[in-house]
Design an enzyme around this catalytic site. Structure first.
Site, PDB file in Angstrom:
ATOM      1  N   SER A  88       5.517   6.272 -37.402  1.00  0.00           N
ATOM      2  CA  SER A  88       6.017   4.914 -37.216  1.00  0.00           C
ATOM      3  C   SER A  88       6.757   4.469 -38.460  1.00  0.00           C
ATOM      4  O   SER A  88       6.281   4.676 -39.582  1.00  0.00           O
ATOM      5  CB  SER A  88       4.858   3.953 -36.942  1.00  0.00           C
ATOM      6  OG  SER A  88       4.285   4.263 -35.695  1.00  0.00           O
ATOM      7  N   GLU A  95      -7.772   1.578 -41.564  1.00  0.00           N
ATOM      8  CA  GLU A  95      -6.866   1.479 -40.427  1.00  0.00           C
ATOM      9  C   GLU A  95      -7.581   0.998 -39.171  1.00  0.00           C
ATOM     10  O   GLU A  95      -6.958   0.487 -38.255  1.00  0.00           O
ATOM     11  CB  GLU A  95      -6.210   2.843 -40.179  1.00  0.00           C
ATOM     12  CG  GLU A  95      -5.170   2.809 -39.074  1.00  0.00           C
ATOM     13  CD  GLU A  95      -4.415   4.122 -38.926  1.00  0.00           C
ATOM     14  OE1 GLU A  95      -4.397   4.911 -39.869  1.00  0.00           O
ATOM     15  OE2 GLU A  95      -3.839   4.325 -37.846  1.00  0.00           O
TER      16      GLU A  95
END
Lengths: 353, 383
Positions: free
Chosen positions: B165, B251
């Site tokens: 990403s 995360e």
């Protein structure tokens, strides 16, 4: 903060130990066949676990809801076949209304029924009243008035829920309370319903932890294809999902207990947390019930196995003191009435320290 | 079986005080910002917005002040994050650097690396991407094949990353690569992390991959004899697996794991309006019930982080539950107010269409649903 105070630790230790020792399979089976477990009740009462929430000068321990959570959770975890949580909740109502709390089990009548209180007497019919026949007194709350009614002043028709717990029909024909008092509280819903749902949410969280524990143990013991079924990913995934939902139900219930402590004299916001806890518990029950039975296979479907004492209660409790739909509609209407722009600000304000 | 508990936590007054500031900032910067852009949540990028946040001290909030961090609590950071997500603010440019790369460098990086990279991150000027997945290594991260070989004055990297990403906008990548051949006896050995300059390094090629929602979010990244200096190594050579595991805990624990589809709930509530029927009200009520309980669980984790704990199992549980919630949102919205969204429709149509497609990625990113359940199963003692 729940679960960290000295009082909470004492109550958790006592409730966990006493219920584990006294709620045996024999006691559970006998209770379903109609035998009142008097020894169990007596040991709970003698150890001060039945009235944690009533004030000390009214016969209770004056504990906070956050401290009392562990008792309700343990009651569900161990499937205590006595009206422990109903007595706790009724004791709080009596205390708030300034009524002396009698010893013995109390039957809490769900609010929102068609009972009327006129000229100092109660009339009407209440259905599904937990342990009315075994209780010495009933506690009802009608439009802010709390009434303590001796059970010999009413007519009781025994009935049971699908877990075999007494859920009686009680007929009041100008029944005279032995004590009445006023609740100085602001609330949008009958307080007895909110308290009942709060207690059921905690019991359900406890029961779900119990069901997951049984399933995990069974998965480790049961061998198929030459290894414990716990080693199969399908089983692991199913039980992981169930355990996560059970943890969510516990968190939601603990949060609701804490909300009651912070509510003071206005229960409006705490009702939201109770609603959320009951909705989340009901939805989680569906997943936990399924995973626990699927893991156990046919043995879990037998009466002999103990799993059903937990899972049948989960189903029964889902519907008591307001099913998910009732509570979901309540908060859904609140959200929609306030509009999208207030959704987030209201949420963060309600959960503010 | 580990005891799984989420002790209810409350945000302290200094965190709540920050909330009003953040709301004013958002009102000033995002006036008229359209619903479909807000719906991108933490995938929407705007470097100017990131710089403005940096100027307010809202990036690297918990980091030491000597590197430009804010020296504030995890709970204060939590408030800023959840307010940004609830508003659909474009936080994506700096998101990975703030959430993962900065904490990783502070924990495992050298003093020189911290001084060189951290201040620019806190200013909202330096963006990072994470090079983990490879064409044949998704959930099985230990099977990666991209390798770094020692040279006279650094390392030479060859291989390929995928699903990276923001690789096309990031200034730096922190890549997990192999520095020793795979050891069948210890699959987690021989991995190392490198900080790669994505703009200056020769031999790095970025090829965008368009997703099913029509966006260019993730990329393929090729390394062909890409030379990086010796000080590009982050942490210890061969210690990459342990470092990555620590990184993934950051995360998996934040409010972005249940708020990604909040804009759809917002539009749905607007669409239904106050004169709802009982079924619609119940549907909205269920979504609101989950929102409030997931928030409590997420705050509980932030409280554990503030105490210095590493609640890996609890984080996996919140990700499992939160991702299911945000991913199921379009389906629930359909149950409540079913439509077939049209591109020419209003905010509800547009957000519904975008979220229905975007939600497919929610249970894939940051560890798949199945990986999360595997972690929970291990906590239960099943494996």
């Amino acid at each position: 903060m729940t679960g960290t105070s000295e009082m909470a630790n004492i109550l958790a230790e006592a409730a966990g130990r006493l219920l584990e020792d006294h709620v045996t399979r024999g006691v559970l089976g006998a209770a379903e066949d109609g035998t009142w477990p008097s020894d169990l009740w007596q040991v709970l009462e003698d150890n001060g676990l039945t009235q944690p929430l009533a004030p000390e000068d009214r016969g209770g321990r004056g504990a906070s809801f956050a401290d009392a959570f562990v008792i309700a959770f343990a009651a569900g975890r161990r499937r205590a076949p006595v009206p422990l949580v109903e007595t706790m909740a009724a004791g709080w109502l009596l205390g708030r209304a300034g009524i002396e709390v009698p010893a013995g089990p109390l039957a809490l009548i769900d609010g929102g029924g068609d009972l009327t209180f006129k000229d100092g007497a109660l009339s009407g019919v209440a259905e599904g009243v937990p342990w009315a026949a075994q209780a010495g007194h009933l506690v009802a709350e009608i439009d802010g008035t709390v009434a303590l009614i001796p059970t010999d002043a009413v007519t009781i028709t025994p009935d049971r829920n699908m877990a075999g717990e007494p859920r009686d029909t009680v007929t009041f024909a100008k029944a005279k309370p032995s004590g009445t008092g006023t609740l100085d509280l602001t609330a949008t819903l009958p307080v007895a319903r909110t308290l009942g749902a709060l207690m059921r949410a905690a019991q359900m969280a406890g029961a779900m932890e119990g069901a997951v524990t049984l399933a995990v143990q069974h998965a480790g013991d049961r061998e198929q294809f030459g290894r414990p079924i716990a080693k199969f990913q399908a089983i692991q995934q199913m039980l992981a999902r169930a355990a996560a939902r059970a943890a969510q139900a516990r968190s939601a219930a603990e949060t609701a207990f804490l909300a009651l402590d912070r509510a003071g004299d206005d229960l409006t916001d705490a009702e939201w947390d109770v609603a959320a806890a009951k909705v989340v518990a009901g939805e989680a029950a569906e997943i936990v019930y399924d995973a626990a039975h699927q893991t156990h296979g046919a043995i879990g479907f037998t009466y002999e196995h103990e799993l059903h004492f937990t899972t049948r209660r989960l189903w029964a409790w889902r519907g008591e003191f307001g099913a998910e739909t009732f509570w979901a509609q309540d908060i859904g209407r609140r959200v929609l009435a306030r509009g999208a722009d207030n959704l987030w600000p209201d949420l963060t304000a309600r959960q503010m320290g | 079986m580990e005891d799984i508990r989420f002790t209810p936590g409350l945000l302290p007054p200094e965190a709540e005080a920050l909330r009003a500031e953040v709301r004013t900032f958002i009102a000033d910067h995002l006036k008229g910002y359209p619903g479909v852009k807000r719906a991108k949540s933490w995938s929407g990028a705007d470097p100017e917005f990131s710089k403005a946040m940096g100027a307010r001290g809202w990036i690297g909030m918990t980091w030491p002040t000597e590197y430009g961090g804010g020296g504030r609590s995890f709970l204060e950071r939590y408030v800023v994050l959840e307010e940004m997500l609830a508003a659909g603010a474009p936080v994506s440019a700096h998101w990975v650097a703030d959430r993962q790369s900065g904490p990783l460098l502070l924990k495992f990086g050298t003093e020189d690396q911290r001084r060189k990279y951290i201040p620019a991150i806190t200013r909202g000027e330096s963006y990072f991407c994470i090079g983990m997945s490879e064409p044949n290594s998704g959930s099985d991260l230990a099977s990666i094949r991209t390798r770094a070989e020692k040279t006279a004055d650094g390392w030479r990297i060859n291989g390929q990353k995928i699903w990276t990403s923001k690789a096309h906008t990031a200034h730096h990548m922190i890549a997990l690569v192999r520095t020793r051949p795979q050891d069948p006896k210890d699959r987690h050995a021989g991995l190392s992390q490198f900080l790669i300059d994505m703009k200056e390094t020769k031999g790095v090629t970025i090829r965008p991959i368009r997703n099913m929602a029509g966006e260019q979010m993730f990329n393929e990244v090729f390394f062909e004899d890409a030379e990086v200096p010796a000080d590009a190594l982050v942490g210890t050579e061969g210690g990459g697996w342990g470092q990555v595991t620590t990184e993934l805990a950051f995360e998996r624990s934040g409010p972005e794991r249940y708020l990604s589809s909040y804009q759809l709930l917002f539009e749905l509530v607007r669409e239904i309006g106050a004169d709802a029927g009982p079924a619609e009200a119940a549907g909205i009520g269920r979504l609101a019930a989950h929102l409030s309980t997931l928030r409590q669980m997420s705050i509980s984790i932030a409280t554990m982080l503030e105490r210095g704990e590493t609640p890996n199992l609890a984080a996996a549980i919140v990700k499992e539950l939160g991702v299911a919630y945000e991913q199921d949102m379009p389906g629930k919205a359909h149950d409540i107010a079913g439509i077939s969204p049209r591109t020419g429709g209003g905010d509800f149509d547009q957000v519904m269409a975008y979220m229905t497609m975007a939600a497919r990625s929610f249970s894939l990113r940051g560890g798949t649903r199945e990986i999360m359940r595997g972690i929970i199963a291990r906590g239960l003692g099943l494996r």
